[in-house]
Design an enzyme around this catalytic site. Structure first.
Site, PDB file in Angstrom:
ATOM      1  N   PHE A   8      26.578  17.192  31.324  1.00 41.79           N
ATOM      2  CA  PHE A   8      27.356  16.434  32.298  1.00 41.79           C
ATOM      3  C   PHE A   8      27.801  15.059  31.801  1.00 41.79           C
ATOM      4  CE2 PHE A   8      24.859  19.339  35.019  1.00 41.79           C
ATOM      5  CZ  PHE A   8      25.903  20.002  35.638  1.00 41.79           C
ATOM      6  N   HIS A  52      26.943  24.366  42.198  1.00 41.80           N
ATOM      7  CA  HIS A  52      27.377  23.509  41.099  1.00 41.80           C
ATOM      8  C   HIS A  52      28.270  22.379  41.624  1.00 41.80           C
ATOM      9  CE1 HIS A  52      29.228  22.429  37.231  1.00 41.80           C
ATOM     10  NE2 HIS A  52      28.190  23.014  36.670  1.00 41.80           N
ATOM     11  N   TYR A  67      31.234  20.367  28.186  1.00 39.80           N
ATOM     12  CA  TYR A  67      32.663  20.218  28.451  1.00 39.80           C
ATOM     13  C   TYR A  67      33.436  20.754  27.253  1.00 39.80           C
ATOM     14  CZ  TYR A  67      31.100  16.866  32.018  1.00 39.80           C
ATOM     15  OH  TYR A  67      30.490  16.256  33.083  1.00 39.80           O
TER      16      TYR A  67
END
Length: 230
Positions: A80, A189, A69
């Site tokens: 994640f 995804h 991220y």
């Protein structure tokens, strides 16, 4: 910045070999320059976090994402996952929705996936670093060589693993995996843009546990502790 790689001893053979390859010092030098001149994630000492948390012999499941991220206080070295009390990014919210639809497990607003890692879920990105507010920005470096070699190493050294490949970057790695030894689960995804194209309904969590049970391994408890939210 620490010069020593912070990894579990079980990965020493792998990292010793990689450090002797021409690409690896160049990769680290480029990433160091990025961290010195731009805001990057995760924190430097957390880049190889997944290798420090999970020993080679404890890996059961590999979940492969794209890159960390790229907003503050999110990435911490597990694909994640976000730090405790950080709002769920869209991809993780979709992962949790699929988990709830698949197995009825509701993890609420806790996106800290450390409990999965402790059970052998190897949360790896195809690139381990990223520049602030610039997704996939470090894919121009040689992270793909590194992660390809990680997958080859796991493929060779272990048996009966589950490789969960989410998104095009991850699915390209399918050729590195021996499907006679391991299970591959692939889908689009879980991002906001592609989750409706086949991620939802792919049932990766139940399929993973079915395989683990079939091969005599403990299934993953996908329910996360809520203690981190207190």
């Amino acid at each position: 910045m620490a010069s020593k790689l912070l990894v579990d001893n079980s990965w020493n053979e792998f990292f010793t070999f990689e450090q002797k390859q021409e690409y690896f010092p160049e990769l680290l030098n480029n990433i160091k320059k990025e961290y010195q001149t731009h805001r990057c994630f995760p924190k430097w000492d957390n880049i190889f976090q997944v290798f420090s948390l999970i020993s080679l012999d404890k890996v059961k499941v590999i979940i492969l994402g794209q890159d960390p991220y790229h907003q503050p206080n999110q990435a911490h070295g597990l694909a994640f996952s976000v730090l405790p009390k950080v709002p769920l990014p869209p991809s993780l919210r979709n992962i949790f929705q699929e988990l709830k639809d698949d197995l009825g497990v509701d993890n609420g607003e806790n996106g800290y996936l450390i409990d999965w890692a402790k059970q052998g879920v190897f949360l790896l990105n195809t690139a381990l670093t990223v520049r602030y507010n610039n997704a996939n920005s470090h894919s121009i470096y040689n992270w793909h060589i590194f992660t390809d070699n990680v997958l080859r190493y796991l493929n060779e050294k272990r048996e009966n693993l589950v490789f969960i490949l989410w998104g095009n970057n991850a699915r390209l790695k399918k050729q590195l995996i021996d499907q006679n030894k391991h299970l591959i689960i692939e889908s689009p995804h879980p991002s906001f843009f592609s989750a409706n194209r086949g991620f939802f309904g792919s049932k990766p969590f139940s399929r993973t546990n079915d395989w683990l049970i079939k091969t005599g391994q403990e299934p993953i408890n996908w329910k996360l502790s809520q203690d981190y939210l207190n």
